[in-house]
Design a protein around this motif. Structure first.
Motif, PDB file in Angstrom:
ATOM      1  N   LEU A 113       2.492  -1.809   4.231  1.00  0.00           N
ATOM      2  CA  LEU A 113       2.586  -0.345   4.155  1.00  0.00           C
ATOM      3  C   LEU A 113       4.005   0.075   3.802  1.00  0.00           C
ATOM      4  O   LEU A 113       4.982  -0.505   4.302  1.00  0.00           O
ATOM      5  CB  LEU A 113       2.190   0.283   5.491  1.00  0.00           C
ATOM      6  N   GLN A 131      -4.708   9.772  -2.707  1.00  0.00           N
ATOM      7  CA  GLN A 131      -4.953   8.430  -3.218  1.00  0.00           C
ATOM      8  C   GLN A 131      -3.797   7.478  -2.923  1.00  0.00           C
ATOM      9  O   GLN A 131      -2.660   7.887  -2.698  1.00  0.00           O
ATOM     10  CB  GLN A 131      -5.208   8.492  -4.725  1.00  0.00           C
ATOM     11  N   TRP A 132      -4.139   6.172  -2.980  1.00  0.00           N
ATOM     12  CA  TRP A 132      -3.188   5.097  -2.676  1.00  0.00           C
ATOM     13  C   TRP A 132      -3.154   4.090  -3.819  1.00  0.00           C
ATOM     14  O   TRP A 132      -4.186   3.816  -4.447  1.00  0.00           O
ATOM     15  CB  TRP A 132      -3.595   4.371  -1.399  1.00  0.00           C
ATOM     16  N   GLU A 133      -1.965   3.525  -4.027  1.00  0.00           N
ATOM     17  CA  GLU A 133      -1.821   2.405  -4.954  1.00  0.00           C
ATOM     18  C   GLU A 133      -1.712   1.129  -4.129  1.00  0.00           C
ATOM     19  O   GLU A 133      -0.827   1.004  -3.275  1.00  0.00           O
ATOM     20  CB  GLU A 133      -0.586   2.561  -5.829  1.00  0.00           C
ATOM     21  N   VAL A 134      -2.616   0.206  -4.356  1.00  0.00           N
ATOM     22  CA  VAL A 134      -2.658  -1.055  -3.621  1.00  0.00           C
ATOM     23  C   VAL A 134      -2.358  -2.194  -4.589  1.00  0.00           C
ATOM     24  O   VAL A 134      -3.050  -2.356  -5.602  1.00  0.00           O
ATOM     25  CB  VAL A 134      -4.033  -1.270  -2.955  1.00  0.00           C
ATOM     26  N   VAL A 185       5.357   5.488   5.421  1.00  0.00           N
ATOM     27  CA  VAL A 185       4.081   5.564   6.143  1.00  0.00           C
ATOM     28  C   VAL A 185       4.180   4.807   7.457  1.00  0.00           C
ATOM     29  O   VAL A 185       3.744   5.297   8.513  1.00  0.00           O
ATOM     30  CB  VAL A 185       2.935   4.998   5.280  1.00  0.00           C
ATOM     31  N   VAL A 243       0.877  -1.171   0.000  1.00  0.00           N
ATOM     32  CA  VAL A 243       0.000   0.000   0.000  1.00  0.00           C
ATOM     33  C   VAL A 243       0.912   1.218   0.000  1.00  0.00           C
ATOM     34  O   VAL A 243       1.630   1.468   0.977  1.00  0.00           O
ATOM     35  CB  VAL A 243      -0.928   0.010   1.230  1.00  0.00           C
ATOM     36  N   ARG A 244       0.880   1.974  -1.097  1.00  0.00           N
ATOM     37  CA  ARG A 244       1.798   3.098  -1.254  1.00  0.00           C
ATOM     38  C   ARG A 244       1.044   4.367  -1.655  1.00  0.00           C
ATOM     39  O   ARG A 244       0.046   4.301  -2.373  1.00  0.00           O
ATOM     40  CB  ARG A 244       2.857   2.795  -2.321  1.00  0.00           C
ATOM     41  N   LYS A 245       1.557   5.499  -1.175  1.00  0.00           N
ATOM     42  CA  LYS A 245       0.986   6.776  -1.588  1.00  0.00           C
ATOM     43  C   LYS A 245       1.284   7.014  -3.072  1.00  0.00           C
ATOM     44  O   LYS A 245       2.388   6.739  -3.540  1.00  0.00           O
ATOM     45  CB  LYS A 245       1.589   7.922  -0.759  1.00  0.00           C
ATOM     46  N   ARG A 246       0.312   7.531  -3.764  1.00  0.00           N
ATOM     47  CA  ARG A 246       0.538   7.904  -5.157  1.00  0.00           C
ATOM     48  C   ARG A 246       1.389   9.176  -5.210  1.00  0.00           C
ATOM     49  O   ARG A 246       1.454   9.944  -4.233  1.00  0.00           O
ATOM     50  CB  ARG A 246      -0.786   8.148  -5.867  1.00  0.00           C
ATOM     51  N   LEU A 254      -5.955   7.336   5.356  1.00  0.00           N
ATOM     52  CA  LEU A 254      -5.503   6.033   5.868  1.00  0.00           C
ATOM     53  C   LEU A 254      -5.981   5.907   7.301  1.00  0.00           C
ATOM     54  O   LEU A 254      -5.697   6.776   8.140  1.00  0.00           O
ATOM     55  CB  LEU A 254      -3.976   5.919   5.810  1.00  0.00           C
ATOM     56  N   PHE A 305      -0.164  12.373  -3.932  1.00  0.00           N
ATOM     57  CA  PHE A 305      -0.924  12.138  -2.697  1.00  0.00           C
ATOM     58  C   PHE A 305      -1.259  13.431  -1.968  1.00  0.00           C
ATOM     59  O   PHE A 305      -2.338  13.577  -1.390  1.00  0.00           O
ATOM     60  CB  PHE A 305      -0.150  11.201  -1.760  1.00  0.00           C
TER      61      PHE A 305
END
Length: 520
Positions: A317, A124-127, A321, A113-116, A345, A119
């Motif tokens: 994560l 938004q997040w990339e999962v 984060v 789970v990473r911040k775009r 989050l 962000f």
């Protein structure tokens, strides 16, 4: 604008989060790495795969009325304390009733789970997930992490010299325990006197040659059943008792009550100690080849069972984060990492309460999804000091547990769903008495505000009927009905309730709340 929400984990927190997302008009997708819902409450014989599950004989520590979902009471014929199989059945009923399963992707692991890159503006997040060896990338507006705090076994071998170098017997963490058969006829040392340590000591005492229970510090052991046969948490966890806690000086309350000490609910352990089938020992100083040294020495120890709890970790994560919170002391309201540019989050269920964590997790999910849909959070400069202050206040308590009513009320106030005692007294005195003097059941948080449930009043007024129903297995004479006594009890309680309502209104005018009083 948050719309698509990733929910990681389909245990109790994940189910509540999916349902709350739907209530707020959001689009949840839940990723569950196993093949079914329930999280750790889904019992499995397997010890592989890294998934934590309960042991075969486990029964809930909190009663069904105090730990159910706030708009879905447990069936009245269910026993008051549920074995894992019935609790899982209840979760399945909940998921089917609210049509949650179609939002869950089973056998799907969240890898990262990473911040775009944008962000700071999009939140938004990339999962990245994996199903049957195939990886897939998704973009979500928000993420709710619902993996709980029973994740990685805490096995402090360094604190027990000799356990992994000299000791020739077997040692294992309680996570690996499933039933008693492997311990039959053996001399067993259980390390840790929490709920798990106490329960396993009692169970093992029926088949083991001898059971020793090592406790690092003192604790209070109490029955889950009150003097009159009702679940103790329903009798003890009331707004009236909570009001007394706030009203009376803290020094006096410490003499009257023992909630500042670690507590363990176990009806059988005291008798096992008295009968000698379980022998209480202090902390282990060291291990030899076959012995445990406490000051005195116990020879011929075959197995050491560590009931030393768990540590949480979020390997999916990204480091930037995860480093924002090394534990829940730095989470705002035990939920939000306050340093993030956008509050998208949320960590659900990472809290220890004196009551049901299930109820606390659902309340967290209701507030969080409200934040995603419409609410806002204070600025970072306000959230971080509040998070640190809450941890300092909690650290003064030896058991590091937060008051169930205080915390749940605090989150309910943020979500705008905390019941108003003054309004209830003026509009529905019967309900007000049940709310104030009766058990603080989850239905109270569905009486008003967002997510109000039309069945909440009826659920509160019939909660004792559902408690007694599974016990009424004999036909009794009508003359034994004690309902008149209850009517007199409520009548006599009315002046006290009116006085309490008057005091609460006066203190509210001064900006002083029970929560503020408890934090002094």
């Amino acid at each position: 604008m948050v719309q698509r929400v990733a929910v990681i984990g389909a245990g109790v927190g994940g189910l509540a989060s999916v349902k709350c997302c739907l209530d707020e008009g959001l689009e949840p997708t839940c990723f569950e790495r196993s093949e079914d819902i329930g999280g750790l409450w889904r019992y499995t014989e397997s010890r592989d795969g890294g998934r934590v599950s309960v042991y075969r004989s486990v029964i809930t520590n909190t009663s069904k009325e105090m730990s159910c979902f706030s708009d879905f009471p447990c069936p009245e014929d269910f026993p008051n304390f549920l074995p894992h199989s019935l609790l899982l059945e209840y979760f399945q009923m909940y998921a089917q009733h609210f049509d949650l399963l179609r939002h869950i992707r089973f056998k799907t692991t969240a890898l990262s789970v990473r911040k775009r890159p944008d962000f700071a503006t999009s939140g938004q997040w990339e999962v990245v997930t994996e199903t049957s060896g195939i990886q897939e990338s998704h973009i979500f507006d928000a993420v709710m992490v619902c993996t709980g705090h029973y994740q990685e076994p805490y096995l402090p071998l360094a604190s027990f010299p000799g356990i992994d170098t000299r000791f020739k017997g077997q040692y294992l963490h309680s996570r690996e325990y499933k039933d008693v058969e492997a311990f039959r006829g053996k001399r067993v040392l259980v390390v840790g006197i929490g709920n798990t340590g106490g329960d396993l000591s009692v169970e093992l005492s029926r088949v083991a040659a001898k059971v020793f229970l090592s406790a690092r510090s003192s604790t209070w052991v109490f029955s889950r059943v009150s003097d009159h046969g009702f679940p103790l948490d329903m009798v003890r966890t009331t707004r009236f008792n909570h009001f007394l806690d706030w009203l009376l000086p803290s020094a006096l309350m410490k003499r009257i009550k023992f909630w500042n000490k670690p507590l363990e609910g176990n009806s059988e352990l005291p008798f096992c100690l008295l009968s000698g089938t379980v022998v209480l020992k202090p902390n282990v100083k060291e291990f030899t080849e076959s012995s445990a040294v406490f000051g005195t020495t116990e020879e011929n120890i075959d197995v050491v069972l560590f009931a030393t709890g768990y540590i949480f970790s979020f390997p999916f994560l990204e480091d930037s984060v995860r480093s924002l919170f090394d534990d829940n002391r730095s989470l705002y309201k035990c939920i939000f990492p306050p340093q993030l540019e956008k509050p998208t989050l949320a960590i659900i269920g990472l809290v220890q309460l004196t009551g049901s964590v299930m109820v606390g997790a659902e309340m967290q999910a209701r507030w969080v999804t409200g934040i995603f849909a419409a609410y806002t959070l204070p600025p970072v400069r306000e959230m971080r000091p509040q998070a640190e202050k809450s941890w300092r206040d909690l650290s003064r308590r030896e058991n590091l547990k937060m008051s169930f009513i205080s915390y749940t009320d605090e989150i309910a106030s943020c979500a705008g769903v905390k019941p108003s005692m003054l309004r209830l007294l003026l509009t529905d005195p019967q309900l007000a008495l049940a709310v104030f003097f009766g058990p603080c059941t989850p239905y109270q948080y569905r009486l008003m505000g967002r997510g109000k449930w039309s069945g909440a009043r009826e659920a509160i007024l019939t909660q004792w009927q559902r408690t007694l129903k599974p016990l009424r297995t004999r036909v009794m004479d009508d003359s034994s009905d004690g309902s008149d006594g209850w009517h007199w009890t409520w009548l006599l309680a009315l002046p006290v309730a009116l006085t309490a309502g008057f005091l609460l209104s006066k203190y509210s005018q001064l900006g002083w709340t029970p929560q503020a009083g408890l934090q002094v």
